[in-house]
Design an enzyme around this catalytic site. Structure first.
Site, PDB file in Angstrom:
ATOM      1  N   CYS A  44       0.818  -1.210   0.000  1.00 37.13           N
ATOM      2  CA  CYS A  44       0.000   0.000   0.000  1.00 37.13           C
ATOM      3  C   CYS A  44       0.848   1.255   0.000  1.00 37.13           C
ATOM      4  O   CYS A  44       0.643   2.165  -0.790  1.00 37.13           O
ATOM      5  CB  CYS A  44      -0.940  -0.005   1.208  1.00 37.13           C
ATOM      6  SG  CYS A  44      -1.962   1.480   1.312  1.00 37.13           S
ATOM      7  N   CYS A  49      -1.507   1.835  -2.988  1.00 38.13           N
ATOM      8  CA  CYS A  49      -2.479   2.900  -2.726  1.00 38.13           C
ATOM      9  C   CYS A  49      -1.870   4.290  -2.681  1.00 38.13           C
ATOM     10  O   CYS A  49      -2.359   5.218  -3.331  1.00 38.13           O
ATOM     11  CB  CYS A  49      -3.200   2.668  -1.394  1.00 38.13           C
ATOM     12  SG  CYS A  49      -3.299   0.981  -0.823  1.00 38.13           S
ATOM     13  N   LYS A  52       0.119   5.505  -5.992  1.00 46.22           N
ATOM     14  CA  LYS A  52      -0.892   5.570  -7.065  1.00 46.22           C
ATOM     15  C   LYS A  52      -1.801   6.778  -6.868  1.00 46.22           C
ATOM     16  O   LYS A  52      -2.107   7.501  -7.818  1.00 46.22           O
ATOM     17  CB  LYS A  52      -1.697   4.278  -7.061  1.00 46.22           C
ATOM     18  CG  LYS A  52      -2.839   4.230  -8.064  1.00 46.22           C
ATOM     19  CD  LYS A  52      -3.651   2.974  -7.850  1.00 46.22           C
ATOM     20  CE  LYS A  52      -4.325   2.981  -6.489  1.00 46.22           C
ATOM     21  NZ  LYS A  52      -5.084   1.740  -6.216  1.00 46.22           N
ATOM     22  N   TYR A 178      -9.750  -2.937 -10.942  1.00 45.92           N
ATOM     23  CA  TYR A 178      -9.601  -1.558 -10.468  1.00 45.92           C
ATOM     24  C   TYR A 178      -8.211  -1.001 -10.721  1.00 45.92           C
ATOM     25  O   TYR A 178      -8.055   0.189 -11.031  1.00 45.92           O
ATOM     26  CB  TYR A 178      -9.991  -1.462  -8.988  1.00 45.92           C
ATOM     27  CG  TYR A 178      -9.014  -2.068  -8.015  1.00 45.92           C
ATOM     28  CD1 TYR A 178      -8.016  -1.294  -7.427  1.00 45.92           C
ATOM     29  CD2 TYR A 178      -9.083  -3.409  -7.664  1.00 45.92           C
ATOM     30  CE1 TYR A 178      -7.127  -1.838  -6.530  1.00 45.92           C
ATOM     31  CE2 TYR A 178      -8.203  -3.961  -6.765  1.00 45.92           C
ATOM     32  CZ  TYR A 178      -7.219  -3.177  -6.203  1.00 45.92           C
ATOM     33  OH  TYR A 178      -6.326  -3.725  -5.314  1.00 45.92           O
ATOM     34  N   GLU A 182      -7.600   2.385 -13.022  1.00 39.72           N
ATOM     35  CA  GLU A 182      -6.939   3.517 -12.369  1.00 39.72           C
ATOM     36  C   GLU A 182      -5.728   3.975 -13.171  1.00 39.72           C
ATOM     37  O   GLU A 182      -5.543   5.182 -13.410  1.00 39.72           O
ATOM     38  CB  GLU A 182      -6.534   3.135 -10.943  1.00 39.72           C
ATOM     39  CG  GLU A 182      -7.720   3.030 -10.000  1.00 39.72           C
ATOM     40  CD  GLU A 182      -7.368   2.488  -8.635  1.00 39.72           C
ATOM     41  OE1 GLU A 182      -8.138   2.735  -7.691  1.00 39.72           O
ATOM     42  OE2 GLU A 182      -6.331   1.796  -8.502  1.00 39.72           O
ATOM     43  N   HIS A 436     -27.039  21.719   0.407  1.00 40.60           N
ATOM     44  CA  HIS A 436     -27.229  22.242  -0.945  1.00 40.60           C
ATOM     45  C   HIS A 436     -26.334  23.461  -1.182  1.00 40.60           C
ATOM     46  O   HIS A 436     -26.176  24.297  -0.299  1.00 40.60           O
ATOM     47  CB  HIS A 436     -28.698  22.658  -1.116  1.00 40.60           C
ATOM     48  CG  HIS A 436     -29.031  23.116  -2.499  1.00 40.60           C
ATOM     49  ND1 HIS A 436     -29.172  22.243  -3.554  1.00 40.60           N
ATOM     50  CD2 HIS A 436     -29.228  24.363  -2.996  1.00 40.60           C
ATOM     51  CE1 HIS A 436     -29.460  22.923  -4.643  1.00 40.60           C
ATOM     52  NE2 HIS A 436     -29.497  24.216  -4.337  1.00 40.60           N
ATOM     53  N   GLU A 441     -26.149  15.450  -1.726  1.00 44.63           N
ATOM     54  CA  GLU A 441     -27.553  15.578  -1.320  1.00 44.63           C
ATOM     55  C   GLU A 441     -28.469  14.665  -2.127  1.00 44.63           C
ATOM     56  O   GLU A 441     -29.586  14.350  -1.697  1.00 44.63           O
ATOM     57  CB  GLU A 441     -28.024  17.023  -1.425  1.00 44.63           C
ATOM     58  CG  GLU A 441     -28.120  17.557  -2.836  1.00 44.63           C
ATOM     59  CD  GLU A 441     -28.601  19.010  -2.881  1.00 44.63           C
ATOM     60  OE1 GLU A 441     -29.594  19.313  -2.195  1.00 44.63           O
ATOM     61  OE2 GLU A 441     -27.977  19.821  -3.589  1.00 44.63           O
TER      62      GLU A 441
END
Length: 459
Positions: A44, A49, A52, A178, A182, A436, A441
């Site tokens: 990682c 992770c 990357k 993934y 990526e 908002h 939302e």
């Protein structure tokens, strides 16, 4: 009573192994050593992770520059320096590695540098020297795999992609998971011509079908060419250094680099597991029970080497649960339900809970979907759509899954992960006031479910 050099020897100084070792030493007073043959921090921090994500941040600036004109900015002469990005990334990794070294020192954990091999249920050999412990923890992670095809020696994996000396003008990314999407996004945003080659008919097998279709559409709009139901048969390097890729889909592709992201395997080769009786699965994963115990009483395993849920935060939780179980006197299993996850594609994905297909296999559900153009691109004119989706039990009103493709999806889904873990219902979502104007939302304003499909899902 047997006397050992340590109470615990951990093989692998990645996120899971480091956390387990630190907790065992600092919270429970265990004498701990950790064995690592490469850099402290593991996949990682050093090869996954973290580096990357840094490259993704750098790549995303290209869209920020594209949007800037619509907001009144004039930016002249902007250009990207790949070597500067890689150098700065490496500086940050060196800083993080030093932090990991200090964390281990401060916890009283001894670092043994070298390749570890289990000799017997209480003995580990590290580069020819043996050390003993009451417990051994296997946390050696996984490693990218490559297919056996002619010319595969010319291919790279995600490991090498993070340290390329120059950005390739043309790159073929093989794989639909993934990691593949990526890196396809990174190279495309920084100016490479990207072709992604996948065996299946769609990217991201195992994800919700609307998530898969939405991301594929957005990637193709950004210029990434996805070649479906196709496999590379051979790779040939030409005298000028370019690569020729022969496929089974009637096409010869030319590239300056080919990156494979077609899977990872548990890093258990030559670890001595078979000799000491540790059971492994056909793919090499260490077989464990809910408490991470192997078939040998004194040996446990956590993280990607067990091939349960291969996520860094999961490995960390497994490490903490192991320490509590073995040294804290509190048997602690890990709850693998409703684990939030993200794909840092462009745009990114956030997801938690069941996909629509998984949910429909279990019970009748209502599905709510919202698709819209993000407010940010209304002035820039960039063509991008966001997709949000909720899967709700028709019988209990409980929200079973939440999925999003769009800017900030991972940040938004992290919060929804808490709600879904706590058993929130659609009524709870409906009663929540939205912030908002935000994209988030939409998750509390979706009121009408989509009609039930008249066809069978294909997940």
């Amino acid at each position: 009573m047997a006397t050992y050099d340590y109470d615990l020897i951990t093989l692998g100084a990645g996120s899971g192994g480091v956390r387990a070792s630190r907790v065992a030493a600092s919270q429970y007073g265990a004498r701990v050593a950790i064995v690592e043959s490469t850099r402290v921090g593991g996949t990682c921090v050093m090869r996954g992770c973290v580096p990357k994500k840094l490259l993704i941040y750098g790549a995303h600036v290209s869209e920020e520059l594209e949007d800037a004109t619509g907001y009144g900015w004039t930016i002249d002469g902007a250009r990207h320096d790949w070597s500067a990005l890689i150098a700065n990334k490496n500086t940050e990794l060196e800083r993080l590695e030093s932090v990991y070294h200090r964390l281990l020192r401060d916890a009283g954990v001894t670092l043994l540098e070298g390749r570890g091999r289990i000799v017997d249920p209480h003995t580990v050999e590290v580069d020819g020297k043996t050390v003993t412990a009451g417990h051994i923890l296997i946390a050696v992670g996984g490693w990218p795999t490559l297919p056996d095809i002619p010319g595969i020696e010319h291919a790279i994996t995600s490991n090498e992609a993070l340290d390329l000396p120059a950005r390739p003008d043309r790159i073929v990314v093989v794989g639909g998971g993934y990691i593949a999407v990526e890196f396809a996004g990174i190279f495309n945003a920084l100016g490479s011509r990207v072709t992604e080659v996948i065996r299946a008919g769609q990217i991201l097998r195992g994800f919700d079908e609307d998530v898969r279709a939405t991301l594929a559409t957005e990637m193709e709009k950004k210029g990434i060419r996805i070649r479906r139901e196709c496999q590379i048969r051979s790779i040939e390097k030409r005298p000028d250094g370019s690569l020729s890729l022969l496929s089974d889909c009637d096409e010869e592709m030319e590239a300056d680099a080919v990156m494979y992201a077609t899977g990872r395997a548990p890093n258990t080769a030559n670890l001595g597991l078979e000799e000491v009786g540790v059971e492994t699965a056909p793919g090499g994963a260490v077989v464990v029970d809910p408490y991470s115990r192997t078939s040998v009483e004194s040996i446990s395993a956590i993280g990607d080497v067990t091939d349960r849920v291969n996520l860094t935060p999961v490995a960390i939780k497994e490490g903490m649960a192991f320490a509590a179980s073995v040294f804290g006197g509190t048997p602690t299993p890990v709850d693998y339900g409703a684990i939030p996850s993200a794909v840092f594609s462009q745009p990114p994905i956030g997801t938690v809970g069941l996909t629509e297909g998984q949910a429909r296999d279990k019970e009748p559900v209502d599905v709510y979907i919202s698709r819209f153009r993000p407010m940010k691109v209304t002035l820039s004119g960039r063509d991008e759509r966001t997709m949000m989706k909720l899967i709700v039990s028709r019988g209990t009103d409980r929200v079973l899954g939440a999925h999003m493709v769009g800017a900030d999806a991972p940040e938004i889904i992290q919060g929804l992960g808490i709600a879904i873990k706590a058993g929130a219902t659609k009524a709870h979502f409906d009663a929540t006031v939205g912030i908002h104007p935000t994209a988030a939302e939409e998750f509390v304003t979706m009121r009408e479910p989509v009609p039930d499909p008249s066809f069978e899902h294909t997940e």
